[in-house]
Enzyme design. Structure first.
Site, PDB file in Angstrom:
ATOM      1  N   LYS A  97      -2.931  15.245  -6.234  1.00 34.02           N
ATOM      2  CA  LYS A  97      -2.140  14.284  -7.015  1.00 34.02           C
ATOM      3  C   LYS A  97      -3.008  13.106  -7.483  1.00 34.02           C
ATOM      4  CE  LYS A  97       0.856  13.529  -3.667  1.00 34.02           C
ATOM      5  NZ  LYS A  97       0.409  14.449  -2.593  1.00 34.02           N
ATOM      6  N   ARG A 126     -10.070   9.291   7.079  1.00 37.48           N
ATOM      7  CA  ARG A 126      -8.908   8.430   7.312  1.00 37.48           C
ATOM      8  C   ARG A 126      -8.322   8.671   8.700  1.00 37.48           C
ATOM      9  NH1 ARG A 126      -5.301   9.422   2.025  1.00 37.48           N
ATOM     10  NH2 ARG A 126      -3.769   9.781   3.666  1.00 37.48           N
ATOM     11  N   ARG A 153       9.184  10.595  -2.098  1.00 35.76           N
ATOM     12  CA  ARG A 153       8.753  11.489  -1.028  1.00 35.76           C
ATOM     13  C   ARG A 153       9.931  12.036  -0.234  1.00 35.76           C
ATOM     14  NH1 ARG A 153       3.169  10.365  -0.370  1.00 35.76           N
ATOM     15  NH2 ARG A 153       2.350  10.745   1.677  1.00 35.76           N
ATOM     16  N   ARG A 166     -12.079  15.915   3.595  1.00 34.61           N
ATOM     17  CA  ARG A 166     -11.940  14.772   2.690  1.00 34.61           C
ATOM     18  C   ARG A 166     -12.444  13.490   3.352  1.00 34.61           C
ATOM     19  NH1 ARG A 166      -6.367  13.692  -0.574  1.00 34.61           N
ATOM     20  NH2 ARG A 166      -5.481  12.817   1.308  1.00 34.61           N
ATOM     21  N   ARG A 206       1.544  15.672   8.946  1.00 33.89           N
ATOM     22  CA  ARG A 206       1.853  15.320   7.555  1.00 33.89           C
ATOM     23  C   ARG A 206       2.343  16.542   6.778  1.00 33.89           C
ATOM     24  NH1 ARG A 206      -3.553  13.110   5.929  1.00 33.89           N
ATOM     25  NH2 ARG A 206      -2.844  12.998   3.787  1.00 33.89           N
TER      26      ARG A 206
HETATM   27  P1  ADP Z   1      -1.304  11.971   1.158  1.00 38.30           P
HETATM   28  O1  ADP Z   1      -2.764  12.155   1.137  1.00 38.30           O
HETATM   29  O2  ADP Z   1      -0.605  12.512   2.351  1.00 38.30           O
HETATM   30  O3  ADP Z   1      -0.654  12.290  -0.129  1.00 38.30           O
HETATM   31  P2  ADP Z   1      -0.741   9.162   0.821  1.00 38.30           P
HETATM   32  O4  ADP Z   1      -1.985   8.428   0.606  1.00 38.30           O
HETATM   33  O5  ADP Z   1       0.145   9.428  -0.339  1.00 38.30           O
HETATM   34  O6  ADP Z   1      -1.145  10.488   1.552  1.00 38.30           O
HETATM   35  O7  ADP Z   1       0.137   8.445   1.953  1.00 38.30           O
HETATM   36  C1  ADP Z   1      -0.373   8.129   3.215  1.00 38.30           C
HETATM   37  C2  ADP Z   1       0.750   7.728   4.159  1.00 38.30           C
HETATM   38  O8  ADP Z   1       1.448   6.599   3.601  1.00 38.30           O
HETATM   39  C3  ADP Z   1       1.832   8.774   4.353  1.00 38.30           C
HETATM   40  O9  ADP Z   1       1.487   9.692   5.353  1.00 38.30           O
HETATM   41  C4  ADP Z   1       3.033   7.910   4.732  1.00 38.30           C
HETATM   42  O10 ADP Z   1       2.941   7.443   6.070  1.00 38.30           O
HETATM   43  C5  ADP Z   1       2.856   6.707   3.836  1.00 38.30           C
HETATM   44  N1  ADP Z   1       3.556   6.867   2.537  1.00 38.30           N
HETATM   45  C6  ADP Z   1       2.963   6.928   1.313  1.00 38.30           C
HETATM   46  N2  ADP Z   1       3.878   7.067   0.324  1.00 38.30           N
HETATM   47  C7  ADP Z   1       5.088   7.108   0.948  1.00 38.30           C
HETATM   48  C8  ADP Z   1       6.431   7.263   0.495  1.00 38.30           C
HETATM   49  N3  ADP Z   1       6.738   7.396  -0.819  1.00 38.30           N
HETATM   50  N4  ADP Z   1       7.418   7.255   1.431  1.00 38.30           N
HETATM   51  C9  ADP Z   1       7.142   7.107   2.747  1.00 38.30           C
HETATM   52  N5  ADP Z   1       5.911   6.972   3.243  1.00 38.30           N
HETATM   53  C10 ADP Z   1       4.876   6.973   2.361  1.00 38.30           C
END
Ligand code: ADP
Ligand code: ZN
Length: 215
Positions: free
Chosen positions: A13, A162, A88, A127, A173
């Site tokens: 994404k 991370r 989400r 990553r 996740r």
């Molecule tokens: P990923 O690589 O899993 O797509 P993100 O960088 O989008 O990770 O998000 C990292 C963390 O931030 C998620 O695991 C969650 O804890 C939190 N988070 C991000 N966006 C949302 C959302 N829209 N709703 C709830 N939690 C979120």
């Protein structure tokens, strides 16, 4: 363009969003990046979000809608936006629908980046992320020139794995994704907004999206 980017963690994404920003000046809005910056800065928001993030769980819908309600009002969104990592959950999608109606904004599509689970697992464990600018690297496919140091001009930040990219947190996740986020595909199908793409190459995804929005 105005898009929602759906897909598992590691589906690409963020990469696709970055490629699309240079197509028409739309901004990438990543709730993950916003939250990580808040945690790093030690703000109230960061304190509320930190524990859930570290465990690979979702931050509360209320907190996220508070962030997005403000973010979508900012001036740079007028050129278009790419929602990366939001919505989400079904409640977030419902709340976004209400918010966009209120702001009189129509989306072009909700794009689902479909990537096989084994590809996802491999990508996530390899990553690496710059703690300063958020640039993404991969120890196999796109390593830093100097190990652990960001290549971005003028950055030079530490490039690390991370906290939520340990094997345990990754598996959590992915479970959270399957339970809470995967149902959004059906939601946007029902809204007649879904664009489903087999997303192993980011360039192919960008081309499919451009064709869909007519750019
Ligand atoms: P990923 O690589 O899993 O797509 P993100 O960088 O989008 O990770 O998000 C990292 C963390 O931030 C998620 O695991 C969650 O804890 C939190 N988070 C991000 N966006 C949302 C959302 N829209 N709703 C709830 N939690 C979120
Ligand atoms: Zn950097």
């Amino acid at each position: 363009m105005r898009l929602i980017l759906l897909g598992a963690p590691g589906a690409g994404k963020g990469t696709v969003a970055k490629l699309l920003t240079s197509v028409d000046g739309s901004v990438q809005i990543s709730t993950g990046d916003i939250l990580r910056a808040a945690v790093k800065a030690g703000t109230e928001l960061g304190k509320k979000a930190e524990a859930a993030m570290k465990a690979g769980e979702l931050v509360s819908d209320d907190l996220i809608m508070g962030i997005m309600g403000e973010r979508l009002l900012e001036d740079d969104c007028k050129a278009g936006f790419l929602l990366d990592g939001f919505p989400r959950t079904i409640p977030q999608a419902e709340a976004l629908k209400v918010l966009l109606t209120k702001l009189n904004i129509e989306l072009d599509a909700a794009v689902n980046l479909d990537v096989p689970r084994d590809v996802i697992l491999d990508r996530l464990t390899t990553r690496r992320t710059c703690v300063d600018c958020g640039a993404i690297y991969n120890v196999k496919s796109s390593p830093c020139k100097v190990e652990g140091v960001c290549d971005v001009d003028g950055c030079g930040g530490n490039v690390v794995q991370r906290d939520d990219e340990t094997e345990e947190a990754i598996s959590k996740r992915l479970d959270v994704f399957n339970e809470q986020t995967a149902p959004l595909v059906g939601f946007y199908k029902g809204e007649d907004m879904l664009l489903d793409i087999n997303a192993t190459s980011s360039d192919a995804v960008v081309d499919a999206i451009k064709a869909k929005v007519g750019i």
